[in-house]
Scaffold this active site. Structure first.
Site, PDB file in Angstrom:
ATOM      1  CB  ALA A 257      -4.125  -5.727  -8.926  1.00 52.89           C
TER       2      ALA A 257
ATOM      3  CB  THR B 248      -6.994  -7.611  -3.016  1.00 54.30           C
ATOM      4  OG1 THR B 248      -8.275  -6.995  -3.103  1.00 54.30           O
ATOM      5  CG2 THR B 248      -6.126  -7.105  -4.159  1.00 54.30           C
TER       6      THR B 248
ATOM      7  CB  THR C 123       6.881  -6.505  -1.085  1.00 50.70           C
ATOM      8  OG1 THR C 123       7.582  -5.845  -0.040  1.00 50.70           O
ATOM      9  CG2 THR C 123       5.967  -7.543  -0.440  1.00 50.70           C
ATOM     10  CG  ASP C 124      11.929  -5.316   0.712  1.00 53.45           C
ATOM     11  OD1 ASP C 124      10.739  -4.993   0.941  1.00 53.45           O
ATOM     12  OD2 ASP C 124      12.885  -4.539   0.913  1.00 53.45           O
ATOM     13  CD  GLU C 125       6.881  -4.106   3.456  1.00 50.92           C
ATOM     14  OE1 GLU C 125       6.090  -4.356   4.369  1.00 50.92           O
ATOM     15  OE2 GLU C 125       6.902  -3.021   2.844  1.00 50.92           O
TER      16      GLU C 125
ATOM     17  CE1 TYR D 180       1.601  -5.362   0.421  1.00 41.15           C
ATOM     18  CE2 TYR D 180       3.621  -4.928   1.647  1.00 41.15           C
ATOM     19  CZ  TYR D 180       2.950  -5.030   0.443  1.00 41.15           C
ATOM     20  OH  TYR D 180       3.610  -4.803  -0.737  1.00 41.15           O
TER      21      TYR D 180
ATOM     22  CB  SER E 205      -1.784 -10.941   2.135  1.00 36.32           C
ATOM     23  OG  SER E 205      -1.250  -9.663   1.848  1.00 36.32           O
ATOM     24  CE  LYS E 206       2.677  -8.416  -3.117  1.00 35.01           C
ATOM     25  NZ  LYS E 206       1.988  -8.133  -4.420  1.00 35.01           N
TER      26      LYS E 206
ATOM     27  N   PRO F 291       2.476  -1.337  15.336  1.00 30.38           N
ATOM     28  CG  PRO F 291       0.285  -1.977  15.853  1.00 30.38           C
ATOM     29  CD  PRO F 291       1.074  -0.975  15.067  1.00 30.38           C
ATOM     30  N   GLY F 292       4.376  -4.312  15.663  1.00 33.76           N
ATOM     31  CA  GLY F 292       5.173  -5.297  14.912  1.00 33.76           C
ATOM     32  C   GLY F 292       6.065  -4.675  13.847  1.00 33.76           C
ATOM     33  CG  HIS F 293       7.833  -0.218  12.653  1.00 27.45           C
ATOM     34  ND1 HIS F 293       7.939   1.107  13.004  1.00 27.45           N
ATOM     35  CD2 HIS F 293       8.156  -0.283  11.348  1.00 27.45           C
ATOM     36  CE1 HIS F 293       8.304   1.810  11.947  1.00 27.45           C
ATOM     37  NE2 HIS F 293       8.442   0.976  10.926  1.00 27.45           N
TER      38      HIS F 293
ATOM     39  CE1 TYR G 250       0.355   8.711  11.029  1.00 26.50           C
ATOM     40  CE2 TYR G 250      -1.249   9.025   9.278  1.00 26.50           C
ATOM     41  CZ  TYR G 250      -0.038   8.522   9.719  1.00 26.50           C
ATOM     42  OH  TYR G 250       0.773   7.828   8.861  1.00 26.50           O
TER      43      TYR G 250
END
Ligand code: NAD
Ligand code: TYD
Length: 365
Positions: free
Chosen positions: A98, A116, A146-148, A171, A174-175, A303-305, A362
């Site tokens: 989750a 969360t 995640t690998d992020e 994201y 937080s992970k 942003p920050g991609h 978008y």
């Protein structure tokens, strides 16, 4: 040995293990729940999910009547609900999926990700700690990440289990934070825990805010395909059922305190992947070759991609003999076919909150 008490008037049955899967109504979670319910009829699978915009019980319609499956609607941010759940079932294992999972949403509203992904994970860890206080023998808290969390790669190299954490988006931050809490509970309190970090997943049931289903849907409905920046960013794509098979192996064989990287060894520049999808869609929809590519529209970058993610999954391959199965072209073909034949599923989502989100997201780009 856990006693499985079924809800919805189902009979009491004796189960070998009772497993909590969080986020089982989401994209990856639904594939993991289905795999465990079908493959392990002597495990009681409790799927706990808040059913946010991303949670959809239709994803599990084919197994909802199974004797070894129970759904519990709970918000993991609510400490009391989580405690109650652990009092209700004698969990032997937790497979924690989750999460708020979409980078773009984490940029527009980071708070939900903190609640969360961080607080929710700590609530689960605290409840497991209380519940397993007397004996952690045979217990496992398995955290899906995640690998992020490793940040962004340049043109060379791969993320290994030893790559230092360097998250760049709310994201991934937080992970990363939740990964650290899981490891801290393992180290400090002796909670048996494993973490796996996986690359980008694709396949049936993915919410159409993520790149691949969004592109399929936009081509189908003749909407512009929004490509962030120049489309040069690279992701390592893995078919979702390969992630589920890796989770199965790690849950049963992973060593407590260890981390496992999962990846497709399948890097694609966004623009090349989008062009491939365009050609598959042209063929499937009997359109003139090149018709879908005309929908490609370059929009303002995220942003920050992060530029590039790529996973080295050799540890998992060597230790457990895991490897991804479908060739990417076959996996993509199956995925496109699924979205085209499951129109009702897609329409249900598109008629809800998602269409408002899409317009907001978008319209200014
Ligand atoms: P998803 O967004 O499709 O599903 C998330 C699920 O979690 C939904 O069913 C949602 O209802 C539930 N949920 C959200 N907040 C909750 C809360 N407060 N309480 C209870 N349930 C809640 O996500 P996904 O893509 O299936 O990802 C699942 C997990 O895998 C996440 O932890 C994600 O970080 C990780 N992951 C995803 C990918 C990917 O490519 N999608 C890759 C690597 C790791
Ligand atoms: P996404 O599916 O959101 O996954 P993640 O950001 O977690 O990797 O995006 C995959 C890649 O596609 C990422 O580089 C951002 C890009 N992208 C677009 O170019 N256009 C879009 O509309 C979306 C949703 C993503």
């Amino acid at each position: 040995m856990g006693l499985g008490k079924e809800n919805k008037g189902k009979k009491r049955i004796i189960m070998k293990k009772t497993i909590l899967i969080t986020g089982g109504a989401g994209f990856i979670g639904s594939h993991v729940v289905r795999r465990f319910v079908n493959k392990y009829p002597d495990y009681l699978i409790v799927n706990a999910d808040k059913l946010t915009y991303a949670g959809n019980l239709e994803n599990l319609a084919d197994i909802e009547g199974k004797k070894n499956y129970i759904f519990e609607k709970i918000d993991i941010v609510d400490k009391e609900s989580v405690m109650r759940l652990f009092r209700k079932y004698p969990f032997d294992g937790v497979i924690h999926l989750a999460a708020e999972s979409h980078v773009d949403r984490s940029i527009t509203s980071p708070d939900e990700f903190v609640f969360t992904n961080i607080v929710g994970t700590v609530n689960l860890l605290n409840s497991a700690r209380v519940s397993w206080n007397n004996s952690c023998q045979g217990k496992l808290f398995y955290h899906i990440s995640t690998d992020e969390v490793f940040g962004s790669l340049g043109k060379e190299g791969y993320f290994t289990e030893h790559t230092p954490y360097d998250p760049k988006s709310p994201y991934s931050a937080s992970k990363a934070s939740s990964d650290h809490m899981v490891r801290a509970y393992n180290h400090t309190f002796g909670i048996p825990a494993v973490v796996s970090n996986c690359s980008n997943n694709y396949g049936p049931n993915q919410f159409p805010e993520k790149l691949i289903p969004l592109v399929i849907n936009n081509i189908k409905t003749n909407k512009p395909i929004p490509v962030y920046g120049k489309g040069e960013n690279i992701r390592d794509w893995l078919y979702v059922e390969d992630h589920a098979s890796a989770i199965d192996l790690i849950f049963h064989n992973g060593k407590t305190g260890e981390t496992y990287n999962i990846g497709g060894n399948n890097e694609w520049k966004n623009i090349d992947l989008i062009r491939l999808l365009c050609s598959i869609m042209d063929r499937k929809l009997n359109r003139t070759p090149g018709a879908s590519e005309k929908l490609i529209t370059f929009v303002k970058d995220r942003p920050g991609h992060d530029l590039r993610y790529a996973i080295d999954s050799s540890k998992l391959q060597k230790e457990f003999g895991w490897s991804p199965i479908p060739e990417f072209a076959d996996g993509l073909e199956k995925t496109v076919e699924w979205y085209l034949t499951n129109e009702k599923w897609l329409d249900g989502i598109l008629s809800g909150d998602y269409s408002k989100y899409y317009d907001r997201m978008y319209s200014g780009r």
